[in-house]
Design a protein around this motif. Structure first.
Motif, PDB file in Angstrom:
ATOM      1  N   ALA A   1      -4.938  23.005  -5.834  1.00  0.00           N
ATOM      2  CA  ALA A   1      -5.717  22.840  -4.602  1.00  0.00           C
ATOM      3  C   ALA A   1      -6.463  24.127  -4.241  1.00  0.00           C
ATOM      4  CB  ALA A   1      -4.810  22.415  -3.455  1.00  0.00           C
ATOM      5  N   ALA A   2      -5.801  25.259  -4.376  1.00  0.00           N
ATOM      6  CA  ALA A   2      -6.454  26.538  -4.064  1.00  0.00           C
ATOM      7  C   ALA A   2      -7.582  26.822  -5.047  1.00  0.00           C
ATOM      8  CB  ALA A   2      -5.428  27.672  -4.079  1.00  0.00           C
ATOM      9  N   LEU A   3      -7.382  26.489  -6.305  1.00  0.00           N
ATOM     10  CA  LEU A   3      -8.430  26.702  -7.310  1.00  0.00           C
ATOM     11  C   LEU A   3      -9.634  25.802  -7.023  1.00  0.00           C
ATOM     12  CD1 LEU A   3      -9.421  28.116  -9.831  1.00  0.00           C
ATOM     13  CD2 LEU A   3      -8.126  26.472 -11.192  1.00  0.00           C
ATOM     14  N   ILE A   4      -9.395  24.569  -6.649  1.00  0.00           N
ATOM     15  CA  ILE A   4     -10.493  23.672  -6.301  1.00  0.00           C
ATOM     16  C   ILE A   4     -11.236  24.183  -5.066  1.00  0.00           C
ATOM     17  CG2 ILE A   4     -11.017  21.353  -5.399  1.00  0.00           C
ATOM     18  CD1 ILE A   4      -9.032  20.275  -7.462  1.00  0.00           C
ATOM     19  N   THR A   5     -10.516  24.724  -4.104  1.00  0.00           N
ATOM     20  CA  THR A   5     -11.153  25.302  -2.925  1.00  0.00           C
ATOM     21  C   THR A   5     -12.049  26.474  -3.326  1.00  0.00           C
ATOM     22  OG1 THR A   5      -9.333  24.606  -1.506  1.00  0.00           O
ATOM     23  CG2 THR A   5     -10.719  26.403  -0.693  1.00  0.00           C
ATOM     24  N   LYS A   6     -11.588  27.312  -4.251  1.00  0.00           N
ATOM     25  CA  LYS A   6     -12.388  28.434  -4.751  1.00  0.00           C
ATOM     26  C   LYS A   6     -13.653  27.922  -5.458  1.00  0.00           C
ATOM     27  CE  LYS A   6     -12.381  31.962  -8.286  1.00  0.00           C
ATOM     28  NZ  LYS A   6     -11.852  32.312  -9.555  1.00  0.00           N
ATOM     29  N   ILE A   7     -13.498  26.925  -6.313  1.00  0.00           N
ATOM     30  CA  ILE A   7     -14.635  26.364  -7.034  1.00  0.00           C
ATOM     31  C   ILE A   7     -15.635  25.776  -6.040  1.00  0.00           C
ATOM     32  CG2 ILE A   7     -15.345  24.540  -8.641  1.00  0.00           C
ATOM     33  CD1 ILE A   7     -12.557  24.970 -10.015  1.00  0.00           C
ATOM     34  N   ASP A   8     -15.135  25.088  -5.021  1.00  0.00           N
ATOM     35  CA  ASP A   8     -16.000  24.502  -4.006  1.00  0.00           C
ATOM     36  C   ASP A   8     -16.816  25.582  -3.288  1.00  0.00           C
ATOM     37  OD1 ASP A   8     -16.866  22.244  -2.226  1.00  0.00           O
ATOM     38  OD2 ASP A   8     -15.851  23.477  -0.727  1.00  0.00           O
ATOM     39  N   ALA A   9     -16.177  26.697  -2.972  1.00  0.00           N
ATOM     40  CA  ALA A   9     -16.867  27.769  -2.257  1.00  0.00           C
ATOM     41  C   ALA A   9     -17.956  28.424  -3.108  1.00  0.00           C
ATOM     42  CB  ALA A   9     -15.849  28.824  -1.803  1.00  0.00           C
ATOM     43  N   GLU A  10     -17.781  28.405  -4.424  1.00  0.00           N
ATOM     44  CA  GLU A  10     -18.724  29.072  -5.330  1.00  0.00           C
ATOM     45  C   GLU A  10     -19.815  28.160  -5.870  1.00  0.00           C
ATOM     46  OE1 GLU A  10     -16.164  30.671  -8.336  1.00  0.00           O
ATOM     47  OE2 GLU A  10     -15.383  32.232  -7.011  1.00  0.00           O
ATOM     48  N   ARG A  11     -19.701  26.849  -5.644  1.00  0.00           N
ATOM     49  CA  ARG A  11     -20.663  25.918  -6.249  1.00  0.00           C
ATOM     50  C   ARG A  11     -21.974  25.888  -5.472  1.00  0.00           C
ATOM     51  NH1 ARG A  11     -20.177  19.997  -4.217  1.00  0.00           N
ATOM     52  NH2 ARG A  11     -18.955  20.273  -2.324  1.00  0.00           N
ATOM     53  N   SER A  12     -23.015  25.451  -6.177  1.00  0.00           N
ATOM     54  CA  SER A  12     -24.308  25.259  -5.524  1.00  0.00           C
ATOM     55  C   SER A  12     -24.372  23.817  -5.020  1.00  0.00           C
ATOM     56  CB  SER A  12     -25.432  25.583  -6.503  1.00  0.00           C
ATOM     57  OG  SER A  12     -25.314  24.771  -7.655  1.00  0.00           O
ATOM     58  N   GLN A  13     -25.480  23.171  -5.176  1.00  0.00           N
ATOM     59  CA  GLN A  13     -25.644  21.805  -4.673  1.00  0.00           C
ATOM     60  C   GLN A  13     -25.056  20.735  -5.589  1.00  0.00           C
ATOM     61  OE1 GLN A  13     -26.775  21.009  -1.643  1.00  0.00           O
ATOM     62  NE2 GLN A  13     -26.823  23.204  -1.264  1.00  0.00           N
ATOM     63  N   VAL A  14     -24.464  21.122  -6.692  1.00  0.00           N
ATOM     64  CA  VAL A  14     -23.883  20.167  -7.640  1.00  0.00           C
ATOM     65  C   VAL A  14     -22.626  19.544  -7.023  1.00  0.00           C
ATOM     66  CG1 VAL A  14     -22.453  21.876  -8.842  1.00  0.00           C
ATOM     67  CG2 VAL A  14     -23.268  19.879 -10.068  1.00  0.00           C
ATOM     68  N   GLY A  15     -22.303  18.334  -7.438  1.00  0.00           N
ATOM     69  CA  GLY A  15     -21.102  17.671  -6.941  1.00  0.00           C
ATOM     70  C   GLY A  15     -19.837  18.418  -7.326  1.00  0.00           C
ATOM     71  N   LEU A  16     -18.796  18.226  -6.548  1.00  0.00           N
ATOM     72  CA  LEU A  16     -17.556  18.975  -6.766  1.00  0.00           C
ATOM     73  C   LEU A  16     -16.919  18.652  -8.117  1.00  0.00           C
ATOM     74  CD1 LEU A  16     -15.484  21.002  -5.785  1.00  0.00           C
ATOM     75  CD2 LEU A  16     -14.399  19.164  -4.463  1.00  0.00           C
ATOM     76  N   SER A  17     -16.884  17.397  -8.519  1.00  0.00           N
ATOM     77  CA  SER A  17     -16.293  17.054  -9.817  1.00  0.00           C
ATOM     78  C   SER A  17     -17.057  17.732 -10.956  1.00  0.00           C
ATOM     79  CB  SER A  17     -16.276  15.538 -10.023  1.00  0.00           C
ATOM     80  OG  SER A  17     -15.407  14.927  -9.081  1.00  0.00           O
ATOM     81  N   SER A  18     -18.374  17.738 -10.868  1.00  0.00           N
ATOM     82  CA  SER A  18     -19.190  18.423 -11.882  1.00  0.00           C
ATOM     83  C   SER A  18     -18.940  19.924 -11.859  1.00  0.00           C
ATOM     84  CB  SER A  18     -20.677  18.148 -11.653  1.00  0.00           C
ATOM     85  OG  SER A  18     -20.966  16.798 -11.871  1.00  0.00           O
ATOM     86  N   ALA A  19     -18.805  20.486 -10.665  1.00  0.00           N
ATOM     87  CA  ALA A  19     -18.542  21.926 -10.540  1.00  0.00           C
ATOM     88  C   ALA A  19     -17.198  22.283 -11.174  1.00  0.00           C
ATOM     89  CB  ALA A  19     -18.565  22.344  -9.072  1.00  0.00           C
ATOM     90  N   VAL A  20     -16.199  21.425 -11.002  1.00  0.00           N
ATOM     91  CA  VAL A  20     -14.878  21.670 -11.602  1.00  0.00           C
ATOM     92  C   VAL A  20     -14.979  21.623 -13.127  1.00  0.00           C
ATOM     93  CG1 VAL A  20     -12.533  20.779 -11.859  1.00  0.00           C
ATOM     94  CG2 VAL A  20     -13.574  20.897  -9.595  1.00  0.00           C
ATOM     95  N   ARG A  21     -15.660  20.623 -13.658  1.00  0.00           N
ATOM     96  CA  ARG A  21     -15.823  20.542 -15.117  1.00  0.00           C
ATOM     97  C   ARG A  21     -16.551  21.767 -15.663  1.00  0.00           C
ATOM     98  NH1 ARG A  21     -17.033  15.181 -13.688  1.00  0.00           N
ATOM     99  NH2 ARG A  21     -15.483  13.686 -14.419  1.00  0.00           N
ATOM    100  N   THR A  22     -17.610  22.191 -14.982  1.00  0.00           N
ATOM    101  CA  THR A  22     -18.377  23.359 -15.405  1.00  0.00           C
ATOM    102  C   THR A  22     -17.519  24.621 -15.351  1.00  0.00           C
ATOM    103  OG1 THR A  22     -20.411  22.330 -14.619  1.00  0.00           O
ATOM    104  CG2 THR A  22     -20.475  24.696 -14.964  1.00  0.00           C
ATOM    105  N   TYR A  23     -16.698  24.752 -14.320  1.00  0.00           N
ATOM    106  CA  TYR A  23     -15.799  25.893 -14.188  1.00  0.00           C
ATOM    107  C   TYR A  23     -14.807  25.936 -15.349  1.00  0.00           C
ATOM    108  CZ  TYR A  23     -12.328  29.062 -12.236  1.00  0.00           C
ATOM    109  OH  TYR A  23     -11.455  30.104 -12.049  1.00  0.00           O
TER     110      TYR A  23
END
Length: 83
Positions: free
Chosen positions: A45-67
């Motif tokens: 959950a904390a890692l997803i929160t970090k990824i969310d804070a760093e992402r641009s306009q891309v969807g969260l699931s896509s941002a997680v895969r890219t990360y």
């Protein structure tokens, strides 16, 4: 892998900055995300929160895969340079 072995995305819900959201990922991505979180001494959950804070306009699931892909590429590059 046969077609019987493949699974579709699995949705999991999280609270990020007070808002509920969900992330849909295949099991393999969930496994990688858990491994990265464990390696970094944090929770999924904390890692997803970090990824969310760093992402641009891309969807969260896509941002997680890219990360995850970026983390794997960095690990591969490090392993290659250590040889």
């Amino acid at each position: 892998m046969t077609s019987d072995d493949s699974t579709g995305p699995k949705k999991r819900s999280f609270t990020i900055r007070g808002h509920r959201t969900s992330v849909s990922l295949e099991d393999e991505f969930w496994d990688c995300l858990k491994e990265i979180a464990k390696r970094d001494g944090t929770t999924t959950a904390a890692l997803i929160t970090k990824i969310d804070a760093e992402r641009s306009q891309v969807g969260l699931s896509s941002a997680v895969r890219t990360y995850i892909l970026s983390e794997l590429r960095q690990a591969t590059a490090k392993k290659s340079s250590d040889v």
